[in-house]
Structure formats: structure tokens, C-alpha cells
Scaffold this motif. Structure first.
Motif, PDB file in Angstrom:
ATOM      1  N   ARG A  71     108.520  76.973 -15.660  1.00 53.13           N
ATOM      2  CA  ARG A  71     108.100  78.092 -14.812  1.00 53.13           C
ATOM      3  C   ARG A  71     106.620  77.998 -14.466  1.00 53.13           C
ATOM      4  N   LEU A 164     116.491  79.838  -4.282  1.00 55.40           N
ATOM      5  CA  LEU A 164     115.943  81.154  -4.610  1.00 55.40           C
ATOM      6  C   LEU A 164     114.936  81.072  -5.761  1.00 55.40           C
ATOM      7  N   ASN A 165     115.195  80.213  -6.738  1.00 53.49           N
ATOM      8  CA  ASN A 165     114.223  80.023  -7.827  1.00 53.49           C
ATOM      9  C   ASN A 165     112.934  79.397  -7.301  1.00 53.49           C
ATOM     10  N   LYS A 167     111.779  79.509  -4.278  1.00 60.76           N
ATOM     11  CA  LYS A 167     111.146  80.549  -3.445  1.00 60.76           C
ATOM     12  C   LYS A 167     110.340  81.499  -4.322  1.00 60.76           C
ATOM     13  N   ARG A 168     110.975  82.021  -5.354  1.00 62.17           N
ATOM     14  CA  ARG A 168     110.295  82.980  -6.230  1.00 62.17           C
ATOM     15  C   ARG A 168     109.066  82.358  -6.880  1.00 62.17           C
ATOM     16  N   GLU A 171     106.226  81.816  -4.415  1.00 62.67           N
ATOM     17  CA  GLU A 171     105.619  83.084  -4.004  1.00 62.67           C
ATOM     18  C   GLU A 171     104.792  83.730  -5.107  1.00 62.67           C
ATOM     19  N   THR A 172     105.057  83.381  -6.364  1.00 64.47           N
ATOM     20  CA  THR A 172     104.386  84.082  -7.465  1.00 64.47           C
ATOM     21  C   THR A 172     103.524  83.218  -8.359  1.00 64.47           C
ATOM     22  N   PRO A 180     104.703  83.001 -13.711  1.00 62.44           N
ATOM     23  CA  PRO A 180     104.874  84.215 -12.929  1.00 62.44           C
ATOM     24  C   PRO A 180     104.414  85.429 -13.706  1.00 62.44           C
TER      25      PRO A 180
END
Length: 183
Positions: A71, A164-165, A167-168, A171-172, A180
Motif C-alpha cells: 500500500r 479500483l485499487n 485508482k484509490r 488518488e491517496t 493511504p
């Protein structure tokens, strides 16, 4: 094959875009399209695409042997070279920094010959589209028949989660951050 399984999150005009995997020799049996809008610049999205060298970023309990995909950005993974392993079963066959990553399955893969391009399309509002196109040449015989049934919906489920992962995270999580924000 149902249209739902072959296309997710992609506008009809986006399917006409020139993807690097379109230029591979030979014929393919099917094309699959996936896409998301990312509220991040192309450089941030590309940096996360480079992370696919470390993990698949979909459902880790299925395709990452239960290990969680990182992450945070792993330094050095942005140093791409043709031939590097991506998501265990793919080899990197082409890339353009901040634009695309193109992969192809190594040798005899269960799914057949699969090539794909992750393409970043910038938008004027500071966002970008992360599009993926997969081209599949199914194995012959019974295994190929089975893959024609299983691969489209299976890939839709896995790649939807992956995009989607990514993307998240794009973005963060910015370069140099620890991860994140806490949930």
C-alpha cells in the motif's frame, strides 16, 4: 460472450484508441476492455502501474497467495526494462513512461496467450483515464473451450478490483508517503 464481461467502465470511443498490444503479430480470439477515471496526474498513475511488478493489486487471497499487495510505493519498481516479470505470470514487453505498460503471458499459461496494455489517457480537468485492453488467444481443445467460458467473467472480477485499487492508491498515496490515510 456477454458484452458485460467483455467491457467494463470503457466508453465506445475509447475502444477505438490505439493500444500498444494492438500491434502484436498474429491473431487473437477476443479483446476485453476495462477502465476507470482517476483523480490523479498521469505520473502518479504510472508509478502505481509500475507496482504491478511486485503484486497484482486485485484480490490478494486469490492471486497473491494471501499476501497483501503493498500500500506504499516501493522504490526502484519504476525502473522498468523489457523482460521484467509483472504480476508473476506476465513479462513486460513495452512501456512508455507516464503513458502505458504492456505485458504478455510467459510461455504456456493456463489462460492461453494473453497480451494487455494499461493505457493512461490524460484529461484536461487534471484527471486521467486508466484503460486496459486484453487480447487473448485461447489454448486449443478442451482447455480453450473452458477458458472462453471462465476467463471473461473471471477477468472482469479480478481486473475491476485491480483498477479500483490502483485508482484509490494513486488518488491517496503520493510518492514518499507511508501509505493511504487511516480509514
Amino acid at each position: 460472450m456477454s458484452p458485460f464481461a467483455s467491457t467494463w467502465g470503457v466508453e465506445p470511443a475509447e475502444k477505438a484508441i490505439d493500444f500498444a498490444c494492438d500491434h502484436l503479430p498474429g491473431s487473437f480470439d477476443a479483446d476485453y476492455y476495462r477502465g476507470v477515471t482517476v483523480a490523479a496526474p498521469p505520473a502518479a498513475v504510472f508509478r502505481w502501474l509500475c507496482q504491478l511488478r511486485a503484486a497484482p493489486y486485485s484480490y490478494d487471497w486469490i492471486d497473491n497467495r494471501g499476501r497483501r499487495s503493498p500500500r506504499q510505493l516501493i522504490p526502484g519498481l519504476e525502473n522498468l526494462a523489457v523482460g521484467q516479470t509483472v504480476m508473476t505470470i506476465f513479462a513486460l514487453i513495452a512501456f512508455e513512461t507516464d503513458r502505458h505498460v504492456t505485458v504478455r503471458t510467459k510461455s504456456d499459461c493456463l489462460f492461453g496467450d494473453v497480451a494487455g496494455t494499461y493505457l493512461i489517457v490524460p484529461r484536461s480537468d487534471g484527471t486521467c483515464r486508466l484503460l486496459a485492453k486484453l487480447r487473448v488467444r485461447y489454448p486449443r481443445g478442451l482447455r480453450g473451450w473452458l477458458m472462453r467460458i471462465v476467463l471473461p467473467p473471471g477477468d472482469l472480477i479480478m481486473m475491476r478490483r485491480q483498477l479500483l485499487n490502483l485508482k484509490r492508491l494513486a488518488e491517496t498515496v503520493t510518492p514518499g508517503s507511508a501509505g493511504p490515510p487511516p480509514a
